[in-house]
Design an enzyme around this catalytic site. Sequence first.
Site, short mmCIF file in Angstrom:
data_model
loop_
_atom_site.label_atom_id
_atom_site.label_comp_id
_atom_site.label_asym_id
_atom_site.label_seq_id
_atom_site.Cartn_x
_atom_site.Cartn_y
_atom_site.Cartn_z
N ALA A 236 9.76 -1.01 -34.75
CA ALA A 236 8.78 -1.31 -35.78
C ALA A 236 7.44 -1.76 -35.18
O ALA A 236 7.29 -1.90 -33.97
CB ALA A 236 9.33 -2.37 -36.73
N HIS A 237 6.49 -2.03 -36.06
CA HIS A 237 5.13 -2.38 -35.64
C HIS A 237 5.09 -3.70 -34.87
O HIS A 237 5.81 -4.64 -35.15
CB HIS A 237 4.19 -2.46 -36.86
CG HIS A 237 4.62 -3.46 -37.90
ND1 HIS A 237 4.31 -4.80 -37.82
CD2 HIS A 237 5.32 -3.31 -39.04
CE1 HIS A 237 4.79 -5.43 -38.87
NE2 HIS A 237 5.42 -4.55 -39.62
N ASN A 238 4.24 -3.72 -33.87
CA ASN A 238 3.96 -4.92 -33.06
C ASN A 238 5.16 -5.41 -32.24
O ASN A 238 5.16 -6.55 -31.76
CB ASN A 238 3.43 -6.06 -33.92
CG ASN A 238 2.06 -5.76 -34.49
OD1 ASN A 238 1.93 -5.25 -35.59
ND2 ASN A 238 1.01 -6.09 -33.73
N SER A 256 7.30 -7.19 -34.97
CA SER A 256 6.82 -8.35 -34.20
C SER A 256 7.92 -9.01 -33.37
O SER A 256 7.79 -10.18 -32.98
CB SER A 256 6.18 -9.40 -35.13
OG SER A 256 5.07 -8.84 -35.80
#
Length: 346
Positions: A236-238, A256
């Site tokens: 996923a993102h980050n 994250s």
Amino acid sequence: MVLKVKDFSEIVHGTVFGDPHTVISGVSGIRDAGAGDITFISSPKFLRFAKESRASCIIVNEPVKGIAVTQLKVANPYYAFAKAIELFYPKIPVRPGIRDNAIVSGTAVLGNDVAVFPCAYISDNVSIGSGTVISHGVFIGERTEIGSNCFIYPNVTIREDVRIGDNVIIHPGTVIGSDGFGYVFEKGEHYKIPQVGGVIIENDVEIGANVTIDRATIGTTVVGRGTKIDNLVQIAHNVRIGEKSLLVAQVAVGGSSEIGSFVTLAGQVGIADHTSIESGTIIGAKSGLAGHIPKGIYSGSPAIPHKNWLRSQALYAKLPEMNSRIRELEMRLNKLEKGDGDDDDK
């Protein structure tokens, strides 16, 4: 290709037990090997196959007694077997050049000996290093940078503002730089949070088929040097992943999260968002985890130390028996309380 065992032993720094002039002409698994083949065993549980094998040479960690086959002792049999495969099945060189029906922007910069196959699309201001192969149907978005000696297999999508290092392999169907899954609920609607960050894939990473690595909301999603990602993994993102970690099939990493170096995530591990995993940690298959995970070995959902999980599984298997015993004891206790138990109960 034909090779003597003594010559191969010099390549893998091994010691020959038996005839060093034994000729090998192929590579095969321990069960299927025949005359002329070299094979290997990496575990004592395969010893019985070694004694039955018709191979000409067996790669071993320690010599196996009671077999007449020539043996090659090495520190890491699996590694030596991989070297044998490399020798007998060399890669076919790819002819450089831009093929017909490939679309390459006039502002893209390609290094020496780059190969671009039909139906690939390379957008504006893309940079591709020397010796990289862009296979059929690959899409590369604006301002993306790809290093040298990479191999991008068919139908990979690499969106805009992605940075990929040297010696990276990306298998078919993978998407790098897709939007992260970010929404805020406002006035009865899921309002999309713009995903304007990027993705960094460092050197020597290999990414399996149908993997998705989301771009950061702001900043970057990072996959560290030498990390290997199996098929059907979602990052996923980050997310930030350290060096030389292993993510096995169907792992899902929430947004994250931070994964250290030399971490192993076995198949179908699920990681909640904002989780941190210390370097050197191993997570068993189908485990679920969240929060801060100190270095160790974990299993279960929610994940607990692996030794505790083994004990729990052993108890779980005994639950029907324990339940029957508890019911029996309750019945005896009831009889005692009513004063109608037999002498043995008293």
